[in-house]
Motif scaffolding. Structure first.
Motif, short mmCIF file in Angstrom:
data_model
loop_
_atom_site.label_atom_id
_atom_site.label_comp_id
_atom_site.label_asym_id
_atom_site.label_seq_id
_atom_site.Cartn_x
_atom_site.Cartn_y
_atom_site.Cartn_z
N SER A 69 18.85 -21.83 -48.47
CA SER A 69 18.92 -23.21 -48.98
C SER A 69 17.52 -23.78 -49.18
CB SER A 69 19.73 -24.09 -48.02
OG SER A 69 21.08 -23.71 -48.04
N SER A 70 16.63 -23.52 -48.24
CA SER A 70 15.26 -23.99 -48.36
C SER A 70 14.57 -23.34 -49.56
CB SER A 70 14.49 -23.68 -47.08
OG SER A 70 13.13 -23.99 -47.23
N SER A 73 15.88 -24.84 -52.78
CA SER A 73 15.34 -26.19 -52.97
C SER A 73 13.91 -26.12 -53.52
CB SER A 73 15.36 -26.98 -51.66
OG SER A 73 16.67 -27.25 -51.28
N GLU A 76 14.11 -25.16 -57.10
CA GLU A 76 14.61 -26.28 -57.90
C GLU A 76 13.53 -27.35 -58.09
OE1 GLU A 76 18.78 -28.61 -58.50
OE2 GLU A 76 18.20 -28.19 -56.43
N ARG A 77 12.79 -27.67 -57.04
CA ARG A 77 11.69 -28.65 -57.16
C ARG A 77 10.65 -28.19 -58.16
NH1 ARG A 77 12.30 -28.92 -51.76
NH2 ARG A 77 10.47 -27.64 -51.34
N SER A 83 20.78 -26.58 -60.16
CA SER A 83 21.94 -26.46 -59.27
C SER A 83 23.13 -27.21 -59.86
CB SER A 83 21.63 -26.99 -57.88
OG SER A 83 21.40 -28.38 -57.91
#
Length: 110
Positions: A69-70, A73, A76-77, A83
């Protein structure tokens, strides 16, 4: 020479940081051809249009859910993945448009 519109050196640094981790780079490579790399998992939604379920990415990577998950993220950033929620599941796909912009930015700034 400046980066293409919408991208600056800070954006490129974020991308390079995100891809500097071997596991995140591997995930990006897997997402390039999700059917080939995640075919053993029953899709919850269409892999090409919606993406790959994070639980499938976790299973393939063999990493803890919190780690994946990290990582997702971070990707995605950096604008490398998009997502989409499908029910209680989050799916990820590559942002091909952003990757094309990045390719041009790298070609013009480095």
């Amino acid at each position: 020479m400046a980066a293409p519109a919408g991208l600056d050196s800070g954006d490129l640094i974020e991308v390079f940081k995100a891809l500097g981790n071997p596991a995140r780079l591997q995930i990006m490579q897997w997402l390039k051809d999700p059917d080939a790399h995640f075919g053993e998992y029953e899709p919850i939604a269409d892999r090409r249009s919606v993406g790959v379920c994070v639980t499938h990415i976790q299973a393939k990577a063999g990493l803890a859910q919190s780690t994946v998950s990290s990582y997702m993220s971070t990707l995605e950033r950096a604008g490398l993945v998009v997502s989409t929620r499908v029910g209680k599941w989050t799916h990820y796909r590559r942002s091909e448009e952003r990757l094309a912009h990045l390719e041009r930015a790298i070609g013009t700034t480095i």
